[in-house]
Write a protein that holds these residues in place. Sequence first.
Motif, mmCIF file in Angstrom:
data_model
loop_
_atom_site.group_PDB
_atom_site.id
_atom_site.type_symbol
_atom_site.label_atom_id
_atom_site.label_comp_id
_atom_site.label_asym_id
_atom_site.label_seq_id
_atom_site.Cartn_x
_atom_site.Cartn_y
_atom_site.Cartn_z
ATOM 1 N N VAL A 1 0.843 -1.191 0.000
ATOM 2 C CA VAL A 1 0.000 0.000 0.000
ATOM 3 C C VAL A 1 0.881 1.244 0.000
ATOM 4 O O VAL A 1 2.061 1.189 0.349
ATOM 5 N N ALA A 2 0.274 2.369 -0.387
ATOM 6 C CA ALA A 2 1.029 3.626 -0.361
ATOM 7 C C ALA A 2 1.420 3.990 1.064
ATOM 8 O O ALA A 2 2.527 4.449 1.326
ATOM 9 N N GLY A 3 0.483 3.816 2.012
ATOM 10 C CA GLY A 3 0.768 4.070 3.415
ATOM 11 C C GLY A 3 0.340 5.455 3.863
ATOM 12 O O GLY A 3 0.069 6.344 3.054
ATOM 13 N N SER A 4 0.266 5.621 5.178
ATOM 14 C CA SER A 4 -0.173 6.877 5.776
ATOM 15 C C SER A 4 0.289 6.917 7.224
ATOM 16 O O SER A 4 0.547 5.877 7.828
ATOM 17 N N ARG A 5 0.367 8.119 7.773
ATOM 18 C CA ARG A 5 0.642 8.269 9.202
ATOM 19 C C ARG A 5 -0.640 8.384 10.018
ATOM 20 O O ARG A 5 -0.597 8.522 11.238
ATOM 21 N N ASP A 6 -1.773 8.335 9.352
ATOM 22 C CA ASP A 6 -3.075 8.449 10.012
ATOM 23 C C ASP A 6 -3.464 7.090 10.596
ATOM 24 O O ASP A 6 -3.584 6.111 9.851
ATOM 25 N N PRO A 7 -3.677 6.988 11.923
ATOM 26 C CA PRO A 7 -4.059 5.700 12.513
ATOM 27 C C PRO A 7 -5.337 5.127 11.911
ATOM 28 O O PRO A 7 -5.491 3.902 11.831
ATOM 29 N N LEU A 8 -6.274 5.984 11.504
ATOM 30 C CA LEU A 8 -7.501 5.489 10.886
ATOM 31 C C LEU A 8 -7.210 4.813 9.548
ATOM 32 O O LEU A 8 -7.863 3.835 9.179
ATOM 33 N N ALA A 9 -6.234 5.322 8.829
ATOM 34 C CA ALA A 9 -5.823 4.669 7.595
ATOM 35 C C ALA A 9 -5.248 3.294 7.894
ATOM 36 O O ALA A 9 -5.513 2.327 7.165
ATOM 37 N N GLY A 10 -4.459 3.186 8.959
ATOM 38 C CA GLY A 10 -3.918 1.886 9.347
ATOM 39 C C GLY A 10 -5.002 0.873 9.629
ATOM 40 O O GLY A 10 -4.895 -0.293 9.238
ATOM 41 N N ARG A 11 -6.064 1.302 10.272
ATOM 42 C CA ARG A 11 -7.205 0.423 10.534
ATOM 43 C C ARG A 11 -7.823 -0.039 9.224
ATOM 44 O O ARG A 11 -8.116 -1.229 9.039
ATOM 45 N N ASP A 12 -8.040 0.892 8.305
ATOM 46 C CA ASP A 12 -8.640 0.546 7.021
ATOM 47 C C ASP A 12 -7.763 -0.428 6.234
ATOM 48 O O ASP A 12 -8.260 -1.367 5.605
ATOM 49 N N LEU A 13 -6.457 -0.188 6.245
ATOM 50 C CA LEU A 13 -5.560 -1.029 5.470
ATOM 51 C C LEU A 13 -5.474 -2.444 6.049
ATOM 52 O O LEU A 13 -5.383 -3.418 5.298
ATOM 53 N N ALA A 14 -5.539 -2.559 7.369
ATOM 54 C CA ALA A 14 -5.552 -3.893 7.982
ATOM 55 C C ALA A 14 -6.817 -4.650 7.590
ATOM 56 O O ALA A 14 -6.776 -5.861 7.319
ATOM 57 N N LEU A 15 -7.938 -3.962 7.556
ATOM 58 C CA LEU A 15 -9.180 -4.604 7.147
ATOM 59 C C LEU A 15 -9.131 -4.986 5.668
ATOM 60 O O LEU A 15 -9.586 -6.071 5.277
ATOM 61 N N ALA A 16 -8.560 -4.117 4.834
ATOM 62 C CA ALA A 16 -8.411 -4.446 3.411
ATOM 63 C C ALA A 16 -7.544 -5.688 3.235
ATOM 64 O O ALA A 16 -7.828 -6.537 2.379
ATOM 65 N N ARG A 17 -6.491 -5.800 4.025
ATOM 66 C CA ARG A 17 -5.646 -6.998 3.974
ATOM 67 C C ARG A 17 -6.455 -8.241 4.331
ATOM 68 O O ARG A 17 -6.345 -9.291 3.674
ATOM 69 N N ASP A 18 -7.283 -8.146 5.371
ATOM 70 C CA ASP A 18 -8.081 -9.303 5.792
ATOM 71 C C ASP A 18 -9.121 -9.681 4.734
ATOM 72 O O ASP A 18 -9.386 -10.875 4.502
ATOM 73 N N LEU A 19 -9.717 -8.685 4.088
ATOM 74 C CA LEU A 19 -10.676 -8.965 3.016
ATOM 75 C C LEU A 19 -9.985 -9.657 1.844
ATOM 76 O O LEU A 19 -10.536 -10.586 1.236
ATOM 77 N N LEU A 20 -8.760 -9.225 1.537
ATOM 78 C CA LEU A 20 -8.006 -9.872 0.468
ATOM 79 C C LEU A 20 -7.657 -11.308 0.854
ATOM 80 O O LEU A 20 -7.735 -12.215 0.020
ATOM 81 N N ALA A 21 -7.286 -11.532 2.102
ATOM 82 C CA ALA A 21 -6.967 -12.894 2.546
ATOM 83 C C ALA A 21 -8.168 -13.816 2.378
ATOM 84 O O ALA A 21 -8.029 -14.969 1.941
ATOM 85 N N ASP A 22 -9.359 -13.316 2.715
ATOM 86 C CA ASP A 22 -10.571 -14.127 2.545
ATOM 87 C C ASP A 22 -10.796 -14.456 1.080
ATOM 88 O O ASP A 22 -11.142 -15.586 0.722
#
Length: 213
Positions: free
Chosen positions: A110-131
């Motif tokens: 991912v491009a990445g961000s310093r925003d903690p809310l972005a980190g939450r979203d990206l972790a969920l996106a990773r989990d959706l991709l894993a599924d």
Amino acid sequence: MRLVTVAHGTRLPAGNEVARSVTASAGARLGMPAVAAFVELASPLLSSVLSSPEPAVVVPLLLSTGYHVREDLAAVAGRALGPDALLAQAQVGRLGAAGARPGSPLVMVVAGSRDPLAGRDLALARDLLADAWGGPVRLATLGGLGDRPADVVRPGDAVSPYLLAEGFFATRCRAESLAAGASVVAEVLGPHPSIVDLVVARAQEQLAARRSA
């Protein structure tokens, strides 16, 4: 009523054409005029498009919460495209087209961000991709918080760029992943049909909310 999408913008013309292609397809599906706008680096800028008095539903072509979604666009646009299962479907499609085997070791970059809310979203996106992928997915970031591809990608891994279009980050993703030993680096999401489906759904959400207000 018109559909206005807003992407970050890039100096690479082909990257901006992805936003325009997705927007045109979504507008045709919705049966309304459509225009792609940009935060910076490309025209037309969102501020210019919204200076028209014609009412608009504004859909960010941004994959997670971050500065632009929470600050620049908060007053005029709906939520970010991601995380969403439709994005994961598009990623799996790009991986398959690149020759990756479902369930094999996979890194989402991912491009990445310093925003903690972005980190939450990206972790969920990773989990959706894993599924959708049928196997574990590790996460690497090109900037902001998190581990870099050099620290996450292992020899033989497949890599899925969580990026909408070609540009600076896509070039870095490909170069750093291959340097770390990736066997496959999929194409960016681009104007995948699932992306168009998602833009249409986001616009319909906003239209429904306006009707019920």
